[in-house]
Write a protein that holds these residues in place. Structure first.
Motif, PDB file in Angstrom:
ATOM      1  N   LYS A 176     -23.319 -62.435 -10.724  1.00 30.56           N
ATOM      2  CA  LYS A 176     -23.582 -61.148 -11.332  1.00 30.56           C
ATOM      3  C   LYS A 176     -24.941 -61.953 -12.327  1.00 30.56           C
ATOM      4  N   ARG A 177     -24.181 -62.783 -12.998  1.00 25.70           N
ATOM      5  CA  ARG A 177     -24.582 -63.700 -13.991  1.00 25.70           C
ATOM      6  C   ARG A 177     -26.154 -64.584 -13.549  1.00 25.70           C
ATOM      7  N   ILE A 178     -25.874 -65.188 -12.196  1.00 26.08           N
ATOM      8  CA  ILE A 178     -27.811 -65.647 -11.884  1.00 26.08           C
ATOM      9  C   ILE A 178     -28.309 -64.967 -11.289  1.00 26.08           C
ATOM     10  N   GLN A 179     -27.983 -63.616 -11.126  1.00 27.14           N
ATOM     11  CA  GLN A 179     -29.196 -61.913 -10.243  1.00 27.14           C
ATOM     12  C   GLN A 179     -29.824 -61.703 -11.213  1.00 27.14           C
ATOM     13  N   ALA A 180     -28.953 -61.689 -13.360  1.00 27.25           N
ATOM     14  CA  ALA A 180     -29.159 -61.083 -14.189  1.00 27.25           C
ATOM     15  C   ALA A 180     -30.508 -61.871 -14.641  1.00 27.25           C
ATOM     16  N   GLU A 181     -29.812 -63.106 -14.164  1.00 26.89           N
ATOM     17  CA  GLU A 181     -30.807 -64.391 -14.843  1.00 26.89           C
ATOM     18  C   GLU A 181     -32.186 -65.036 -14.516  1.00 26.89           C
ATOM     19  N   LEU A 182     -32.219 -64.606 -13.556  1.00 27.37           N
ATOM     20  CA  LEU A 182     -33.155 -64.816 -12.050  1.00 27.37           C
ATOM     21  C   LEU A 182     -34.228 -63.702 -12.011  1.00 27.37           C
ATOM     22  N   GLY A 183     -33.179 -62.592 -12.290  1.00 26.79           N
ATOM     23  CA  GLY A 183     -33.936 -61.115 -12.523  1.00 26.79           C
ATOM     24  C   GLY A 183     -34.727 -60.371 -10.719  1.00 26.79           C
ATOM     25  N   LEU A 184     -33.879 -61.547  -9.790  1.00 31.44           N
ATOM     26  CA  LEU A 184     -34.388 -60.731  -8.650  1.00 31.44           C
ATOM     27  C   LEU A 184     -33.606 -60.173  -7.944  1.00 31.44           C
ATOM     28  N   THR A 185     -33.770 -59.672  -6.510  1.00 28.51           N
ATOM     29  CA  THR A 185     -33.472 -58.318  -5.776  1.00 28.51           C
ATOM     30  C   THR A 185     -32.469 -59.093  -4.804  1.00 28.51           C
ATOM     31  N   PHE A 186     -31.318 -58.355  -5.023  1.00 28.61           N
ATOM     32  CA  PHE A 186     -29.846 -59.103  -4.571  1.00 28.61           C
ATOM     33  C   PHE A 186     -29.710 -58.253  -3.342  1.00 28.61           C
ATOM     34  N   ILE A 187     -29.800 -58.108  -2.225  1.00 37.12           N
ATOM     35  CA  ILE A 187     -29.512 -57.447  -1.420  1.00 37.12           C
ATOM     36  C   ILE A 187     -28.508 -58.376  -0.779  1.00 37.12           C
ATOM     37  N   HIS A 188     -27.045 -57.769  -0.665  1.00 38.29           N
ATOM     38  CA  HIS A 188     -26.141 -58.157  -0.053  1.00 38.29           C
ATOM     39  C   HIS A 188     -25.081 -57.479   0.173  1.00 38.29           C
ATOM     40  N   VAL A 189     -24.524 -57.870   1.657  1.00 40.40           N
ATOM     41  CA  VAL A 189     -24.031 -57.079   2.795  1.00 40.40           C
ATOM     42  C   VAL A 189     -21.866 -57.342   3.137  1.00 40.40           C
ATOM     43  N   THR A 190     -21.145 -56.147   2.270  1.00 41.42           N
ATOM     44  CA  THR A 190     -20.074 -56.883   2.399  1.00 41.42           C
ATOM     45  C   THR A 190     -19.567 -55.415   2.592  1.00 41.42           C
ATOM     46  N   HIS A 191     -17.906 -55.696   3.468  1.00 43.19           N
ATOM     47  CA  HIS A 191     -17.565 -54.804   3.792  1.00 43.19           C
ATOM     48  C   HIS A 191     -15.817 -54.656   2.642  1.00 43.19           C
ATOM     49  N   SER A 192     -16.341 -54.623   1.057  1.00 45.43           N
ATOM     50  CA  SER A 192     -15.274 -55.030   0.334  1.00 45.43           C
ATOM     51  C   SER A 192     -15.697 -53.962  -0.579  1.00 45.43           C
ATOM     52  N   GLN A 193     -14.505 -52.615  -0.418  1.00 37.71           N
ATOM     53  CA  GLN A 193     -15.412 -51.701  -1.208  1.00 37.71           C
ATOM     54  C   GLN A 193     -15.358 -52.308  -2.819  1.00 37.71           C
ATOM     55  N   GLU A 194     -14.476 -52.644  -3.407  1.00 38.96           N
ATOM     56  CA  GLU A 194     -13.974 -53.167  -4.794  1.00 38.96           C
ATOM     57  C   GLU A 194     -15.233 -54.273  -4.978  1.00 38.96           C
ATOM     58  N   GLU A 195     -15.874 -55.069  -4.404  1.00 37.11           N
ATOM     59  CA  GLU A 195     -17.179 -56.072  -3.849  1.00 37.11           C
ATOM     60  C   GLU A 195     -17.887 -54.647  -4.542  1.00 37.11           C
ATOM     61  N   ALA A 196     -18.617 -53.967  -3.716  1.00 38.79           N
ATOM     62  CA  ALA A 196     -19.745 -53.134  -3.772  1.00 38.79           C
ATOM     63  C   ALA A 196     -19.559 -52.606  -5.180  1.00 38.79           C
ATOM     64  N   ILE A 197     -18.688 -52.364  -5.620  1.00 42.90           N
ATOM     65  CA  ILE A 197     -18.679 -51.594  -6.537  1.00 42.90           C
ATOM     66  C   ILE A 197     -18.454 -52.388  -8.132  1.00 42.90           C
ATOM     67  N   ALA A 198     -18.701 -53.790  -7.727  1.00 43.10           N
ATOM     68  CA  ALA A 198     -17.984 -54.504  -9.097  1.00 43.10           C
ATOM     69  C   ALA A 198     -18.913 -54.855  -9.069  1.00 43.10           C
ATOM     70  N   LEU A 199     -20.301 -55.825  -8.122  1.00 49.01           N
ATOM     71  CA  LEU A 199     -21.053 -55.958  -7.805  1.00 49.01           C
ATOM     72  C   LEU A 199     -22.700 -55.631  -8.362  1.00 49.01           C
ATOM     73  N   SER A 200     -22.541 -54.053  -7.402  1.00 44.02           N
ATOM     74  CA  SER A 200     -23.451 -53.752  -7.261  1.00 44.02           C
ATOM     75  C   SER A 200     -24.701 -52.351  -8.774  1.00 44.02           C
ATOM     76  N   ASP A 201     -25.729 -52.099  -8.316  1.00 41.47           N
ATOM     77  CA  ASP A 201     -26.750 -51.518  -9.261  1.00 41.47           C
ATOM     78  C   ASP A 201     -26.813 -50.213  -8.274  1.00 41.47           C
ATOM     79  N   LEU A 202     -26.930 -49.703  -6.697  1.00 44.81           N
ATOM     80  CA  LEU A 202     -27.329 -49.525  -5.616  1.00 44.81           C
ATOM     81  C   LEU A 202     -26.241 -49.477  -4.378  1.00 44.81           C
ATOM     82  N   VAL A 203     -25.209 -49.283  -4.339  1.00 37.97           N
ATOM     83  CA  VAL A 203     -24.120 -49.525  -3.447  1.00 37.97           C
ATOM     84  C   VAL A 203     -24.482 -47.801  -2.226  1.00 37.97           C
TER      85      VAL A 203
END
Length: 331
Positions: free
Chosen positions: A176-203
């Motif tokens: 999350k720090r790196i994504q915010a620092e670089l301002g890039l679009t991140f698209i992240h595949v996961t099966h972890s609900q906790e991971e998705a809720i903690a990281l994303s702006d869009l689930v």
């Protein structure tokens, strides 16, 4: 850059892996594609990156349609689930390798590689080989290697799945720090609900090759669109009533003397101490158990509340919920 999927479809023979999905991801957003195995999330990611051919529909990155473009022509970089670092190259040279393939001079590519290693806090280990690194350190090097080419969109295929729970938590913060620092679009595949809720702006919750719901994490958790989303995200009871299915958060259930008017009788079938909270499983009158055989209802109480009014296995107690806590689900 914005990423837009337009009726994106993938077929493998007679099997429909991704079923005409539409999705827009805003520039600079952190998007998580979430769902069970086989839901189409990794296939979708690979089509965005050009690693899987599109059967029909299109991928638009920025102003350009890239559905038929090679991976190198999309402005994307992929971080795969297996880090696939070259075992004979040190960290710096692993990160610099793609720049070497592009003909960039040694001094420049090594400087860029060191800058990326610094970003992921690995510059002090630049001379080490992958075999001399922990799993978390290898993951950081793989991330630096994906970022060194300057992509506008970074694609991550379950990048944290190989790490232990403690490291996963730390790396979530770093991503999350790196994504915010670089301002890039991140698209992240996961099966972890906790991971998705903690990281994303869009689930984006997927099932059977389709999108069940796409929204910010709070909306997905507070107001799941369907029974599948409510069950998969977790923390909800899905209750079938004559007027239709509703979801009630497990921490909004009311037990015993607090159950209120209209309470149902329920038998305690599970009590699980979880430190700050206690999970109570209940079989309630007129409410069917889920298909997985778990208890019909679950309540989560604070450890303090449970200690003040404990329940034991086999107890029959009232259970209820406030009308305001019930969220109507789509059929």
């Amino acid at each position: 850059m914005d990423v837009e999927l337009i009726r994106l479809t993938k077929r493998y023979g007679d099997t429909l892996a991704v079923d005409a999905i539409d999705l827009k991801i805003s520039s600079g957003a952190y998007c998580c594609l979430l769902g069970p195995s086989g839901c189409g999330k990794t296939t979708t990611l690979r089509m965005i990156g050009g690693h899987e051919a599109v059967s029909s529909g299109d991928v638009v990155i920025g102003p350009y349609s890239v559905g038929d473009a090679p991976p190198a022509g999309r402005g994307t970089a992929m971080m795969f689930q297996s880090y696939a670092l070259f075992p004979h190259l040190n960290c710096r040279d692993n990160v610099a390798f793609s720049l070497k393939m592009r003909g960039i001079a040694k001094a420049e590519r090594q400087a860029k590689a060191m800058a990326m290693l610094s970003l992921v806090q690995m510059e002090r280990l630049a001379e080490r080989l992958p075999a001399q690194l922990s799993g978390g350190q290898q993951q950081r090097v793989a991330l630096a290697r994906a970022l060194v080419t300057g992509p506008k969109v970074l694609l991550l295929d379950e990048p944290l799945s190989a790490l232990d729970p403690f490291l996963r938590g730390r790396m979530r913060v770093e991503l999350k720090r790196i994504q915010a620092e670089l301002g890039l679009t991140f698209i992240h595949v996961t099966h972890s609900q906790e991971e998705a809720i903690a990281l994303s702006d869009l689930v984006v919750v997927m099932r059977g090759g389709r999108i069940e719901q796409a929204a910010d994490p709070r909306t997905v958790f507070e107001r799941p669109a369907t029974a599948f989303v409510a069950r998969f995200i977790g923390g909800h009871n899905v209750i079938s009533l004559p007027e239709g299915p509703i979801a009630v958060r497990t921490d909004r259930m009311r037990l015993g003397e607090d159950a209120g008017q209209g309470a149902r009788r329920a038998r305690v079938v599970a009590v699980e101490y979880q430190g700050t909270s206690v999970l109570v499983g209940l079989d309630a009158d007129g409410i069917e158990r889920p298909a997985d055989g778990s208890s019909a209802l679950t309540a989560v109480l604070s450890d303090h509340a449970f200690a003040a009014h404990p329940f034991a296995l086999g107890d029959t107690i009232p259970v209820g919920w406030d009308e305001a806590a019930a969220h109507r689900l789509d059929a």
